[in-house]
Scaffold this motif. Structure first.
Motif, PDB file in Angstrom:
ATOM      1  N   LEU A 116      46.807  35.800  43.750  1.00 14.40           N
ATOM      2  CA  LEU A 116      45.760  34.998  43.279  1.00 14.40           C
ATOM      3  C   LEU A 116      45.600  34.860  41.596  1.00 14.40           C
ATOM      4  N   THR A 117      46.001  35.841  41.023  1.00 16.23           N
ATOM      5  CA  THR A 117      45.766  35.661  39.579  1.00 16.23           C
ATOM      6  C   THR A 117      46.986  34.586  39.254  1.00 16.23           C
ATOM      7  N   MET A 118      48.163  34.618  39.791  1.00 17.28           N
ATOM      8  CA  MET A 118      49.362  33.741  39.443  1.00 17.28           C
ATOM      9  C   MET A 118      48.973  32.468  39.974  1.00 17.28           C
ATOM     10  N   ALA A 119      48.260  32.249  40.809  1.00 17.78           N
ATOM     11  CA  ALA A 119      48.081  30.790  41.281  1.00 17.78           C
ATOM     12  C   ALA A 119      47.103  30.255  40.490  1.00 17.78           C
ATOM     13  N   GLY A 120      46.418  30.923  39.813  1.00 17.94           N
ATOM     14  CA  GLY A 120      45.474  30.296  38.960  1.00 17.94           C
ATOM     15  C   GLY A 120      43.985  30.775  38.812  1.00 17.94           C
ATOM     16  N   ALA A 121      43.584  31.654  39.828  1.00 22.47           N
ATOM     17  CA  ALA A 121      42.090  32.269  39.901  1.00 22.47           C
ATOM     18  C   ALA A 121      41.529  32.704  38.644  1.00 22.47           C
ATOM     19  N   ASP A 122      40.554  32.438  38.274  1.00 22.55           N
ATOM     20  CA  ASP A 122      40.121  32.915  36.870  1.00 22.55           C
ATOM     21  C   ASP A 122      38.961  33.960  37.230  1.00 22.55           C
ATOM     22  N   HIS A 123      38.467  34.055  38.638  1.00 20.38           N
ATOM     23  CA  HIS A 123      37.474  34.981  38.771  1.00 20.38           C
ATOM     24  C   HIS A 123      37.436  35.019  40.066  1.00 20.38           C
ATOM     25  N   VAL A 124      36.831  36.300  40.649  1.00 20.30           N
ATOM     26  CA  VAL A 124      36.944  36.553  41.949  1.00 20.30           C
ATOM     27  C   VAL A 124      35.632  37.331  42.566  1.00 20.30           C
ATOM     28  N   ILE A 125      35.131  36.907  43.444  1.00 25.08           N
ATOM     29  CA  ILE A 125      33.842  37.321  43.975  1.00 25.08           C
ATOM     30  C   ILE A 125      34.039  37.739  45.498  1.00 25.08           C
ATOM     31  N   THR A 126      33.726  38.893  45.614  1.00 20.45           N
ATOM     32  CA  THR A 126      34.117  39.520  47.004  1.00 20.45           C
ATOM     33  C   THR A 126      32.969  40.469  47.394  1.00 20.45           C
ATOM     34  N   MET A 127      32.919  41.180  48.603  1.00 15.08           N
ATOM     35  CA  MET A 127      31.827  42.001  48.891  1.00 15.08           C
ATOM     36  C   MET A 127      32.368  43.191  49.616  1.00 15.08           C
ATOM     37  N   ASP A 128      31.813  44.451  48.978  1.00 10.54           N
ATOM     38  CA  ASP A 128      32.207  45.552  49.642  1.00 10.54           C
ATOM     39  C   ASP A 128      33.710  45.773  50.192  1.00 10.54           C
ATOM     40  N   LEU A 129      34.491  46.037  48.901  1.00  9.89           N
ATOM     41  CA  LEU A 129      35.846  46.291  49.215  1.00  9.89           C
ATOM     42  C   LEU A 129      35.845  47.658  49.534  1.00  9.89           C
ATOM     43  N   HIS A 130      37.002  47.898  50.470  1.00  9.83           N
ATOM     44  CA  HIS A 130      37.380  49.060  51.266  1.00  9.83           C
ATOM     45  C   HIS A 130      37.480  50.275  50.088  1.00  9.83           C
ATOM     46  N   ALA A 131      37.978  49.959  49.263  1.00  9.55           N
ATOM     47  CA  ALA A 131      38.016  50.872  47.929  1.00  9.55           C
ATOM     48  C   ALA A 131      37.756  50.161  46.449  1.00  9.55           C
ATOM     49  N   ALA A 132      36.594  50.643  46.017  1.00 10.42           N
ATOM     50  CA  ALA A 132      36.105  49.868  44.765  1.00 10.42           C
ATOM     51  C   ALA A 132      36.952  49.887  43.604  1.00 10.42           C
ATOM     52  N   GLN A 133      38.196  50.924  43.798  1.00  8.34           N
ATOM     53  CA  GLN A 133      38.998  50.915  42.836  1.00  8.34           C
ATOM     54  C   GLN A 133      39.947  49.754  42.647  1.00  8.34           C
ATOM     55  N   MET A 134      39.944  49.056  43.837  1.00 12.83           N
ATOM     56  CA  MET A 134      40.794  47.788  44.012  1.00 12.83           C
ATOM     57  C   MET A 134      40.587  46.744  42.951  1.00 12.83           C
ATOM     58  N   GLN A 135      39.365  46.958  42.015  1.00 14.78           N
ATOM     59  CA  GLN A 135      39.033  45.945  41.218  1.00 14.78           C
ATOM     60  C   GLN A 135      39.970  45.916  39.823  1.00 14.78           C
ATOM     61  N   GLY A 136      40.628  47.476  39.820  1.00 18.19           N
ATOM     62  CA  GLY A 136      41.687  47.556  38.864  1.00 18.19           C
ATOM     63  C   GLY A 136      42.797  46.728  39.089  1.00 18.19           C
ATOM     64  N   PHE A 137      43.067  46.384  40.404  1.00 17.59           N
ATOM     65  CA  PHE A 137      44.315  45.482  40.738  1.00 17.59           C
ATOM     66  C   PHE A 137      44.483  44.357  39.727  1.00 17.59           C
ATOM     67  N   PHE A 138      43.129  43.606  39.409  1.00 22.72           N
ATOM     68  CA  PHE A 138      42.914  42.220  38.799  1.00 22.72           C
ATOM     69  C   PHE A 138      43.154  42.674  37.518  1.00 22.72           C
ATOM     70  N   THR A 139      43.808  41.220  36.789  1.00 23.97           N
ATOM     71  CA  THR A 139      43.496  41.045  35.333  1.00 23.97           C
ATOM     72  C   THR A 139      42.587  40.016  34.929  1.00 23.97           C
ATOM     73  N   LYS A 140      41.748  39.749  35.974  1.00 23.13           N
ATOM     74  CA  LYS A 140      40.562  38.718  35.821  1.00 23.13           C
ATOM     75  C   LYS A 140      39.327  39.431  36.291  1.00 23.13           C
ATOM     76  N   PRO A 141      38.103  38.962  36.020  1.00 20.23           N
ATOM     77  CA  PRO A 141      36.954  39.740  36.526  1.00 20.23           C
ATOM     78  C   PRO A 141      36.701  39.743  38.063  1.00 20.23           C
ATOM     79  N   VAL A 142      36.003  40.787  38.324  1.00 17.38           N
ATOM     80  CA  VAL A 142      35.968  40.760  39.870  1.00 17.38           C
ATOM     81  C   VAL A 142      34.470  41.308  39.951  1.00 17.38           C
ATOM     82  N   ASP A 143      33.698  40.436  40.775  1.00 17.22           N
ATOM     83  CA  ASP A 143      32.391  40.872  41.322  1.00 17.22           C
ATOM     84  C   ASP A 143      32.206  41.433  42.510  1.00 17.22           C
ATOM     85  N   ASN A 144      32.000  42.626  42.708  1.00 21.71           N
ATOM     86  CA  ASN A 144      32.144  43.423  44.098  1.00 21.71           C
ATOM     87  C   ASN A 144      30.920  43.614  44.406  1.00 21.71           C
ATOM     88  N   LEU A 145      30.367  42.573  45.384  1.00 21.14           N
ATOM     89  CA  LEU A 145      28.953  42.710  45.627  1.00 21.14           C
ATOM     90  C   LEU A 145      28.665  43.652  46.790  1.00 21.14           C
TER      91      LEU A 145
END
Length: 421
Positions: A116-145
């Motif tokens: 997603l980052t390499m394709a050009g996404a600047d921001h990710v909005i998602t909901m209830d990640l299976h593991a909240a630590q997954m936000q650390g996989f991104f180098t862009k801001p993530v909003d885990n609702l």
């Protein structure tokens, strides 16, 4: 919203249109098609120069095709000189593969984040990640609702005597999610643990009095162990709770296989310690024995334990997703048959429902109601055949997050809302 466009992928067009209706905007013009050889083609049909682009694409049963479609749409928006590209992914695909469960496995969720980052996404909005630590996989801001406030509101409005209900976690890994919901509703919670049966150690079905010395003879004269119990255990064979006198098929073979597996595990542990290779997991841990016990359905006998009291109360089993029915059905059976719960509700954010899952839960007499949100597309034929299923619309929360993101307003209020229920 000025200077913005909302594009909808083909994975969940119903949810995308609901989000556009909430925002009061028209769906962005975009042509999605497949060539004869199976390749995906994306064409943006209007100018997006210096505009904020939001691409709504959730996980689905055609997960690989829709991931590729999302990546191509992001790249097309980047090529069209968009100012900012936000990927709105209500159900993040491959979220269960957020850790290495085998030595030569892959952390696929991190790979998706990198794509997603390499394709050009600047921001990710998602909901209830299976593991909240997954936000650390991104180098862009993530909003885990969180869908917790929406689910809590439904519980308050639709479950009779909800103040006396108990929120139950089907495994230790979901305890944090359950306690957050229980604290918001100000009700009790309980936890279920399922593991391999420990043979010849103690009777399987038992009740453990909490502090029996505090009770007088008059209090315990009814000889009802449930009245003093906060820990109840039972046997689970082939995904269903059975009585103590039930004879499991091939019981001796299962015992032999367990012993051989334990010996193999001990030998592999010794070999790994003696080797010079530094494995990611140290070579001594069974990485498959995680909280995702449904990853490999097994016919081996297991022991299910409930810590908490659900007698004569409504049990609300909460999880982040429903994909396989095994652990949920066994948890519901244990609550109803052995722990005295009068009703069982199964509540989750993502209703994935693999083949046969919804039918199995529909046919279980121990499950009274199934509640999910519409983050994952559920076919209309499945909805019409189910009398227990309720789908909650989550588009208002996603639309409000998009609006706040576009106008530079704070998103934290959407998280803090859980504390104000």
């Amino acid at each position: 919203m000025r200077k913005s466009k909302v594009f909808i992928g083909s994975s969940h067009p119903e949810l995308g249109k609901l989000i556009c209706d909430r925002l009061g905007v028209q769906e962005g013009q975009c042509t999605l098609r497949k060539f004869a050889n199976g390749e995906t083609s994306v064409s943006i049909g209007e100018s997006i120069r210096d505009e904020d682009c939001y691409i709504v694409q959730s996980g689905s049963d055609r997960i690989n095709d829709h991931i590729m479609e999302l990546l191509i749409m992001i790249s097309a928006c980047r090529g069209g000189s968009a100012n900012k590209i936000t990927a709105v992914i209500p159900y993040f695909p491959y979220s269960k593969q957020s850790k290495m469960k085998k030595h030569r496995g892959a952390i696929t969720a991190r790979m998706i984040a990198n794509l997603l980052t390499m394709a050009g996404a600047d921001h990710v909005i998602t909901m209830d990640l299976h593991a909240a630590q997954m936000q650390g996989f991104f180098t862009k801001p993530v909003d885990n609702l969180y869908a917790g406030p929406t689910l809590a509101r439904w519980i308050r409005l639709n479950i009779p005597e909800w103040r006396e209900a108990v929120v139950v976690s089907k495994n230790p890994g979901g305890t944090k999610r359950v306690t957050a919901l229980a604290d918001a509703l100000k009700i009790n919670f309980a936890m279920i643990n399922t593991d391999r049966r420990r043979r010849n150690v103690f009777p399987v079905s038992r009740a453990s009095p909490t502090v029996s010395s505090k009770f007088d003879d008059d209090d315990t004269s009814n000889n009802d162990p449930m009245s003093l119990s906060e820990i109840r255990t039972a046997r689970v064979v082939q995904g269903h709770v059975v009585d103590d006198d039930y004879e499991a098929p091939n019981d001796e073979d299962a015992t032999t296989s367990h012993t051989s597996q334990e010996n193999d595990a001990m030998l592999s542990s010794v070999y790994s310690l003696a080797s010079n290779h530094d494995h990611a997991l140290g070579g001594t841990i069974d990485a498959t024995g995680s909280d995702d016990e449904d990853d490999h359905e097994s016919a081996e006998e297991r022991m299910i334990t409930l810590v908490g009291d659900v007698r004569d109360r409504t049990a609300i089993i909460v999880d982040d997703m429903i994909d396989r029915p095994g652990s949920l059905i066994s948890a519901a059976e244990h609550c109803r048959m052995n722990c005295g719960a009068k009703k069982v509700y199964v509540v989750a954010t993502h209703g994935v429902f693999v083949a046969g899952c919804l039918e199995a839960m529909e046919n279980s007499w121990c499950i009274d109601h199934i509640v999910v949100t519409n983050t994952f597309p559920i076919p209309p034929e499945h909805r019409s055949r189910s009398n227990k299923l309720t789908i909650i619309d989550i588009s208002p929360l996603l639309a409000e997050c998009i609006r706040r993101n576009h106008y530079g307003e704070s998103i934290s209020q959407l998280f803090d809302h859980m504390m104000n229920i």
